[in-house]
Design an enzyme around this catalytic site. Structure first.
Site, short mmCIF file in Angstrom:
data_model
loop_
_atom_site.label_atom_id
_atom_site.label_comp_id
_atom_site.label_asym_id
_atom_site.label_seq_id
_atom_site.Cartn_x
_atom_site.Cartn_y
_atom_site.Cartn_z
CG ASP A 137 -2.11 -1.45 1.18
OD1 ASP A 137 -2.39 -1.61 0.36
OD2 ASP A 137 -2.80 -0.82 2.13
CG ASP A 139 -2.03 3.48 3.06
OD1 ASP A 139 -1.04 2.48 2.74
OD2 ASP A 139 -3.43 4.21 3.52
CD1 TRP A 199 -10.49 -1.34 1.39
CD2 TRP A 199 -12.15 -1.66 2.39
NE1 TRP A 199 -10.78 -0.58 2.70
CE2 TRP A 199 -11.03 -1.70 3.48
CE3 TRP A 199 -13.03 -2.38 2.58
CZ2 TRP A 199 -11.02 -2.55 4.81
CZ3 TRP A 199 -13.29 -3.30 3.57
CH2 TRP A 199 -12.06 -3.10 4.94
CD GLU A 202 -7.90 -6.03 -1.49
OE1 GLU A 202 -8.64 -6.31 -2.06
OE2 GLU A 202 -7.07 -5.85 -0.93
CG ASP A 203 -6.83 -7.99 2.35
OD1 ASP A 203 -8.26 -8.35 2.18
OD2 ASP A 203 -6.53 -7.37 3.32
CG MET A 229 -1.99 3.05 6.97
SD MET A 229 -3.25 2.63 7.22
CE MET A 229 -3.36 0.79 6.99
CG HIS A 232 -6.14 6.92 3.23
ND1 HIS A 232 -7.17 7.01 3.12
CD2 HIS A 232 -5.33 6.18 4.73
CE1 HIS A 232 -7.15 5.59 3.48
NE2 HIS A 232 -5.57 5.38 3.93
NE ARG A 234 -12.82 2.94 2.60
CZ ARG A 234 -13.25 2.34 3.15
NH1 ARG A 234 -14.77 2.31 3.17
NH2 ARG A 234 -13.00 1.65 4.45
N1 GDU Z 1 -5.27 3.07 -3.82
C1 GDU Z 1 -5.19 4.75 -3.87
N2 GDU Z 1 -6.02 5.09 -4.30
C2 GDU Z 1 -7.34 4.68 -4.41
C3 GDU Z 1 -7.55 3.80 -3.33
C4 GDU Z 1 -6.93 2.51 -2.62
O1 GDU Z 1 -3.69 4.01 -4.23
O2 GDU Z 1 -8.61 5.60 -4.73
C5 GDU Z 1 -4.45 1.99 -2.64
C6 GDU Z 1 -3.66 2.96 -1.93
O3 GDU Z 1 -2.35 2.24 -2.43
C7 GDU Z 1 -3.65 1.97 -1.09
C8 GDU Z 1 -4.16 0.70 -0.67
O4 GDU Z 1 -4.55 0.96 -2.12
O5 GDU Z 1 -2.52 1.78 0.10
C9 GDU Z 1 -5.14 0.40 -0.32
O6 GDU Z 1 -6.24 0.94 -0.05
P1 GDU Z 1 -7.25 1.46 1.17
O7 GDU Z 1 -6.61 2.54 1.99
O8 GDU Z 1 -8.64 1.98 0.83
O9 GDU Z 1 -7.62 0.44 2.11
P2 GDU Z 1 -6.87 0.56 3.85
O10 GDU Z 1 -6.32 1.67 4.58
O11 GDU Z 1 -8.89 0.25 4.12
O12 GDU Z 1 -5.96 -1.06 2.99
C10 GDU Z 1 -6.34 -2.38 3.89
C11 GDU Z 1 -5.51 -3.18 3.58
C12 GDU Z 1 -5.05 -2.81 1.94
C13 GDU Z 1 -6.55 -4.02 1.50
C14 GDU Z 1 -7.55 -2.76 1.77
C15 GDU Z 1 -8.76 -3.63 1.13
O13 GDU Z 1 -3.81 -2.72 4.44
O14 GDU Z 1 -4.11 -3.60 1.79
O15 GDU Z 1 -6.45 -5.42 1.33
O16 GDU Z 1 -7.85 -2.92 3.68
O17 GDU Z 1 -9.04 -3.73 0.05
#
Ligand code: GDU
Length: 287
Positions: A137, A139, A199, A202-203, A229, A232, A234
Site C-alpha cells: 500500500d 500509505d 474496497w 482481495e487480501d 500508516m 486518509h 476513504r
Molecule cells: N489506493 C489508491 N487510491 C485509491 C484507493 C486505494 O492509491 O483511490 C491504494 C493505495 O495504495 C492504498 C491501497 O490501495 O494504500 C489500499 O486502499 P485503502 O487505503 O483505501 O484501504 P485500507 O487502508 O483500509 O487498506 C486495507 C489493507 C489493504 C487492502 C484494503 C482492502 O491495508 O492492503 O487489503 O484494506 O482493499
C-alpha cells in the site's frame, strides 16, 4: 576468468554475495508525515544513488534477491512522496537489487487493487528477471529497517503491527498492507483474483489461495514488523465491495480460472522517473 562490472555498471559475478544480515541497518526509524515534502526533495535526498525508474543495486556485493516493489495506486501523490522518501533509503540499506513500480489505475472506474498488483507482476517481469515481489500500500511505511523486503520459503506478510491497529495483528490470516511472494509462490496461486472491485476481500482471498496451495504465511515479529500508516479519508470510487463476503466462499473453485491466467488490461503509458516507474493502466472497470 573473472567477470568484471560491465559498461552499464552492472556488477559482475565476481562480487561476493551480500551478507544474510545487511550490515548498515539502523533498527528503529523516525518517521514523520506532518511535513511538506516534494518529489524534488526526495530526488535530492536519494537521487544520486538511483538509476532511472527507481532502480538500485548494491555495488559492493551481489544482492541476494531481485525485488520488484509494486504499489497499487490512484491519486495519492502526497502519500507516494512520503513513501519514496522513507523507503528508498531502507531498501538500499537492505542491499536489495530492486525497482519500484507504481501501477496507476486510469480513469474514475471502481478501484481494483488486486488486479493492479497482478499487472505490476507482469509488467515488472517484462523489464528484469525479478525473483521476488513485494506488494505495498502507498500509505504504509515501516518504522524498523530490520523488516527485510525480501521473500522467504513461504509467502510473507510484512505489515504485522500497524499504528492504526494499535500495533496488533488484527486477525491471524490477514495478508493486506505489505506482503511478499516469490515468483514461484505467486505463480502457484495464479496471482491475485482480478474480480474484487472496490474496497476489501482481495487480501483475504490471497490468504486463502496460499493455504489452499499448502503454503503458510510467514511474518516478522511484532517489534520488527511495526508500521506507520498515513491518515486518509476513504477514497472515492473505492467503496466497500458488497460481494466480498460471498466471493470469499468461492476462492477454492475460482482460483484456477481467476488470476494471472485471466488477466486483461491495456497499458496507457509507462513513465520513468528517477524515483519510480509509473505504469498507467486501463483495468476495464465499469464506470
Ligand atoms: N489506493 C489508491 N487510491 C485509491 C484507493 C486505494 O492509491 O483511490 C491504494 C493505495 O495504495 C492504498 C491501497 O490501495 O494504500 C489500499 O486502499 P485503502 O487505503 O483505501 O484501504 P485500507 O487502508 O483500509 O487498506 C486495507 C489493507 C489493504 C487492502 C484494503 C482492502 O491495508 O492492503 O487489503 O484494506 O482493499
Amino acid at each position: 576468468p573473472e567477470e568484471s562490472a560491465g559498461p552499464t555498471g552492472r556488477p559482475g559475478k565476481s562480487l561476493d554475495p551480500c551478507a544474510d544480515v545487511p550490515p548498515n541497518l539502523q533498527g528503529v526509524l523516525q518517521v514523520e508525515f506532518r511535513t511538506n515534502r516534494t518529489l524534488q526533495d526526495v530526488r535530492n535526498h536519494v537521487g544520486p544513488f538511483l538509476q532511472q525508474g527507481g532502480r538500485y543495486r548494491p555495488t559492493s556485493c551481489r544482492a541476494k534477491q531481485k525485488v520488484a516493489v509494486i504499489i497499487p495506486f490512484r491519486n495519492r501523490y502526497e502519500h507516494l512522496t512520503h513513501w519514496l522518501y522513507y523507503l528508498h533509503p531502507v531498501l538500499m540499506r537492505q542491499q536489495l537489487d530492486y525497482g519500484v513500480y507504481v501501477i496507476n489505475q486510469d480513469g474514475d472506474g471502481v478501484f481494483n487493487r488486486a488486479k493492479l498488483m497482478n499487472i505490476g507482476f507482469v509488467e515488472a517481469l517484462k523489464e528484469y528477471d525479478y525473483d521476488c515481489f513485494v506488494f505495498s500500500d502507498v500509505d504504509l511505511v515501516p518504522i524498523d529497517d530490520r523488516n527485510l523486503y525480501r521473500c522467504s520459503d513461504h509467502p510473507r506478510h510484512l505489515s504485522v503491527a500497524v499504528d492504526k491497529f494499535n500495533f496488533i495483528l488484527p486477525y491471524a490470516t490477514i495478508f493486506g498492507g505489505v506482503s511478499a511472494l516469490s515468483e514461484q509462490q505467486f505463480l502457484k496461486v495464479n496471482g491475485f483474483s482480478n474480480t474484487f472491485w472496490g474496497w476489501g476481500g482481495e487480501d483475504d482471498d490471497m490468504s486463502q489461495r496460499i493455504s489452499y496451495r499448502r503454503m503458510f504465511i510467514s511474518r516478522p515479529d511484532s517489534v520488527t514488523g511495526r508500521y506507520k500508516m498515513i491518515k486518509h479519508k476513504r477514497d472515492s470510487h473505492n467503496d466497500p465491495n458488497p460481494r466480498r463476503i460471498q466471493k470469499l466462499r468461492e476462492t477454492y473453485s475460482n482460483m484456477d480460472k481467476d488470476g494471472l491466467n485471466s488477466l486483461n488490461y491495456t497499458v496507457r503509458e509507462i513513465r520513468k522517473d528517477l524515483l519510480y516507474t509509473f505504469v498507467t493502466v486501463d483495468v476495464q472497470a465499469d464506470v
